[in-house]
Scaffold this active site. Structure first.
Site, short mmCIF file in Angstrom:
data_model
loop_
_atom_site.label_atom_id
_atom_site.label_comp_id
_atom_site.label_asym_id
_atom_site.label_seq_id
_atom_site.Cartn_x
_atom_site.Cartn_y
_atom_site.Cartn_z
N ASN A 1 42.97 -13.06 32.54
CA ASN A 1 41.59 -13.02 33.02
C ASN A 1 40.71 -12.45 31.90
O ASN A 1 40.94 -11.32 31.45
CB ASN A 1 41.53 -12.15 34.29
CG ASN A 1 40.13 -12.03 34.85
OD1 ASN A 1 39.16 -11.86 34.11
ND2 ASN A 1 40.01 -12.08 36.16
N HIS B 1 36.26 -9.56 31.18
CA HIS B 1 35.69 -8.36 30.55
C HIS B 1 35.34 -8.55 29.08
O HIS B 1 34.69 -7.68 28.49
CB HIS B 1 36.58 -7.15 30.82
CG HIS B 1 36.59 -6.85 32.30
ND1 HIS B 1 35.44 -6.65 33.02
CD2 HIS B 1 37.61 -6.79 33.19
CE1 HIS B 1 35.75 -6.46 34.29
NE2 HIS B 1 37.05 -6.54 34.42
N HIS C 1 36.15 -15.23 36.68
CA HIS C 1 35.50 -15.04 37.98
C HIS C 1 34.00 -15.24 37.78
O HIS C 1 33.35 -14.43 37.14
CB HIS C 1 35.81 -13.62 38.48
CG HIS C 1 35.32 -13.34 39.87
ND1 HIS C 1 35.62 -12.15 40.52
CD2 HIS C 1 34.58 -14.05 40.73
CE1 HIS C 1 35.07 -12.18 41.72
NE2 HIS C 1 34.42 -13.31 41.87
N ARG D 1 31.01 -14.67 39.21
CA ARG D 1 30.46 -13.89 40.33
C ARG D 1 29.05 -14.34 40.64
O ARG D 1 28.32 -14.81 39.76
CB ARG D 1 30.47 -12.39 39.98
CG ARG D 1 31.85 -11.79 39.85
CD ARG D 1 31.77 -10.29 39.69
NE ARG D 1 31.54 -9.65 40.96
CZ ARG D 1 32.49 -9.03 41.68
NH1 ARG D 1 33.72 -8.96 41.23
NH2 ARG D 1 32.19 -8.49 42.83
N ARG E 1 27.48 -11.03 36.59
CA ARG E 1 27.52 -9.80 35.78
C ARG E 1 28.34 -9.97 34.50
O ARG E 1 28.17 -9.22 33.57
CB ARG E 1 28.05 -8.63 36.60
CG ARG E 1 29.50 -8.76 36.97
CD ARG E 1 30.02 -7.51 37.64
NE ARG E 1 29.50 -7.37 39.00
CZ ARG E 1 30.08 -6.59 39.91
NH1 ARG E 1 31.14 -5.88 39.60
NH2 ARG E 1 29.60 -6.51 41.12
N HIS E 2 29.27 -10.92 34.51
CA HIS E 2 30.02 -11.13 33.26
C HIS E 2 30.08 -12.63 32.91
O HIS E 2 29.30 -13.09 32.07
CB HIS E 2 31.39 -10.44 33.25
CG HIS E 2 32.17 -10.48 34.53
ND1 HIS E 2 32.44 -11.64 35.21
CD2 HIS E 2 32.77 -9.49 35.24
CE1 HIS E 2 33.17 -11.36 36.28
NE2 HIS E 2 33.38 -10.06 36.34
N GLU F 1 37.80 -18.21 39.78
CA GLU F 1 37.70 -17.39 40.99
C GLU F 1 36.27 -17.47 41.50
O GLU F 1 35.32 -17.38 40.72
CB GLU F 1 38.02 -15.93 40.67
CG GLU F 1 39.46 -15.70 40.29
CD GLU F 1 39.76 -14.24 39.96
OE1 GLU F 1 40.93 -13.94 39.73
OE2 GLU F 1 38.80 -13.42 39.92
N THR G 1 34.93 -4.05 41.26
CA THR G 1 35.84 -5.18 41.09
C THR G 1 36.24 -5.64 42.49
O THR G 1 35.89 -4.98 43.47
CB THR G 1 37.07 -4.79 40.23
OG1 THR G 1 37.93 -5.92 40.10
CG2 THR G 1 37.86 -3.64 40.88
N THR G 2 36.93 -6.77 42.58
CA THR G 2 37.32 -7.28 43.90
C THR G 2 38.14 -6.21 44.63
O THR G 2 39.15 -5.74 44.10
CB THR G 2 38.19 -8.56 43.73
OG1 THR G 2 37.56 -9.38 42.75
CG2 THR G 2 38.30 -9.31 45.03
N GLU H 1 47.40 -15.77 46.14
CA GLU H 1 47.56 -14.71 45.15
C GLU H 1 47.62 -13.41 45.93
O GLU H 1 46.66 -13.04 46.63
CB GLU H 1 46.40 -14.70 44.16
CG GLU H 1 46.57 -13.59 43.11
CD GLU H 1 45.51 -13.64 42.02
OE1 GLU H 1 44.98 -14.72 41.70
OE2 GLU H 1 45.20 -12.55 41.49
N HIS I 1 45.94 -8.14 40.25
CA HIS I 1 44.90 -7.12 40.39
C HIS I 1 45.46 -5.74 40.07
O HIS I 1 46.41 -5.29 40.70
CB HIS I 1 44.23 -7.11 41.77
CG HIS I 1 42.82 -6.61 41.67
ND1 HIS I 1 42.51 -5.27 41.55
CD2 HIS I 1 41.64 -7.27 41.59
CE1 HIS I 1 41.21 -5.14 41.44
NE2 HIS I 1 40.65 -6.33 41.45
N HIS J 1 41.93 -6.75 33.07
CA HIS J 1 41.36 -5.53 32.51
C HIS J 1 42.30 -4.84 31.52
O HIS J 1 41.87 -4.45 30.42
CB HIS J 1 41.00 -4.58 33.67
CG HIS J 1 40.24 -3.37 33.24
ND1 HIS J 1 40.86 -2.18 32.94
CD2 HIS J 1 38.92 -3.18 33.01
CE1 HIS J 1 39.95 -1.30 32.58
NE2 HIS J 1 38.76 -1.88 32.61
N1 PXP Z 1 43.15 -11.51 40.65
C1 PXP Z 1 41.95 -11.52 41.27
C2 PXP Z 1 41.79 -12.35 42.48
C3 PXP Z 1 40.86 -10.78 40.76
O1 PXP Z 1 39.68 -10.80 41.40
C4 PXP Z 1 41.04 -10.05 39.57
C5 PXP Z 1 39.90 -9.29 38.97
O2 PXP Z 1 38.87 -10.16 38.66
C6 PXP Z 1 42.30 -10.08 38.95
C7 PXP Z 1 43.35 -10.79 39.53
C8 PXP Z 1 42.59 -9.35 37.68
O3 PXP Z 1 42.54 -7.99 37.94
P1 PXP Z 1 42.62 -6.96 36.72
O4 PXP Z 1 41.41 -7.19 35.89
O5 PXP Z 1 42.64 -5.63 37.41
O6 PXP Z 1 43.89 -7.27 35.98
#
Ligand code: PXP
Length: 243
Positions: A9, A12, A45, A47, A51-52, A72, A102-103, A153, A193, A216
């Protein structure tokens, strides 16, 4: 054991850019580096508050990558229309609240089955494989099957948030039982996540999990090691847990 896949992901990278509204760092560049380092897919994602990641980032990433893009998105008419236009290989519906960092939780699939059934059907007819981000809960897994999703997921955020070994073991057990339950259905099982270099292995060791989505921690480590190495290190840890 089957190898486990890593979805990186890159939200960031865009967070850093949006902090100053500059033209750098470029998320599409990050996506390419992650692909070259062994990522199996790239997640972004989009959003509602932008924001990003921006719409143009998704298009650029789709243009340059050979691996799948996982978009996402919140379950809203506006985001559905965008996903129909962008046609990513994978779409993952997530709950979204504007004030959250965050989610925060999984989708309440059982409580909005009609809406999700329609949303899954729309995106599947448009050529995307559809995932639902859900808690490690049999009720939500059954609902994901009923909604016609291709994948789930499983939310690992509570596991990642645990501060002591006992509660971490309990959360891991909950996730392991959910994975076993989902393995009796046609759903592909992904998870993610809050995963990082020190908590990923017990989750990656769950044999029926096909793919982990991690953002992240990889982007944070890339400040010190570079993104290529950060992706490689995560892949190595995940691969080790399958041996
Ligand atoms: N999976 C989903 C559905 C998410 O919303 C996120 C964060 O955007 C992640 C995974 C990745 O999470 P992290 O950035 O904490 O690794």
């Amino acid at each position: 054991m089957k190898p486990i896949k890593l979805g990186v992901n890159i939200d960031h990278v865009a967070t850093l850019r949006q902090a100053r509204l500059t033209r750098y760092p470029e998320p599409a560049h990050a996506a390419l580096v992650a692909e070259q380092a062994g990522a199996d897919s790239i997640t972004v994602h989009l959003r509602e508050d932008r924001r990003h990641i921006q719409e143009r980032d998704v298009k650029m990433i789709q243009d340059v990558l050979t691996i799948p893009v996982n978009l996402e998105l919140a379950v809203t008419a506006k985001m559905l229309a965008l996903a129909e236009k962008l046609r990513p290989q994978y779409c993952c519906f997530v709950p979204e609240r504007r004030a959250e960092l965050t989610t925060e939780g999984g989708l309440e699939v059982a409580g909005q089955l009609q809406k999700l059934r329609a949303a899954c059907a729309t995106l599947r007819a448009n050529g995307s494989k559809v995932s639902l981000f859900i808690a490690a809960d049999a009720v939500q897994i059954d609902a994901a099957v009923a909604a016609g999703a291709d994948m789930i997921e499983i939310h690992t955020g509570h596991y990642a948030d645990c501060t002591d070994a006992t509660s971490r073991a309990d959360e891991l057990d909950k996730i392991a039982r959910a994975v076993e339950y989902a393995a009796q259905t046609p759903l592909q099982i992904n998870a993610g996540h809050g995963l990082h270099y020190h908590n990923v292995q017990p989750i990656a060791a769950l044999e029926r999990v096909a793919e982990l989505n991690i953002g992240h921690a990889i982007i944070a480590r890339s400040i010190f090691s570079g993104l290529h190495q950060a992706v490689k290190d995560m892949k190595t840890l995940m691969d080790e847990s399958r041996r």
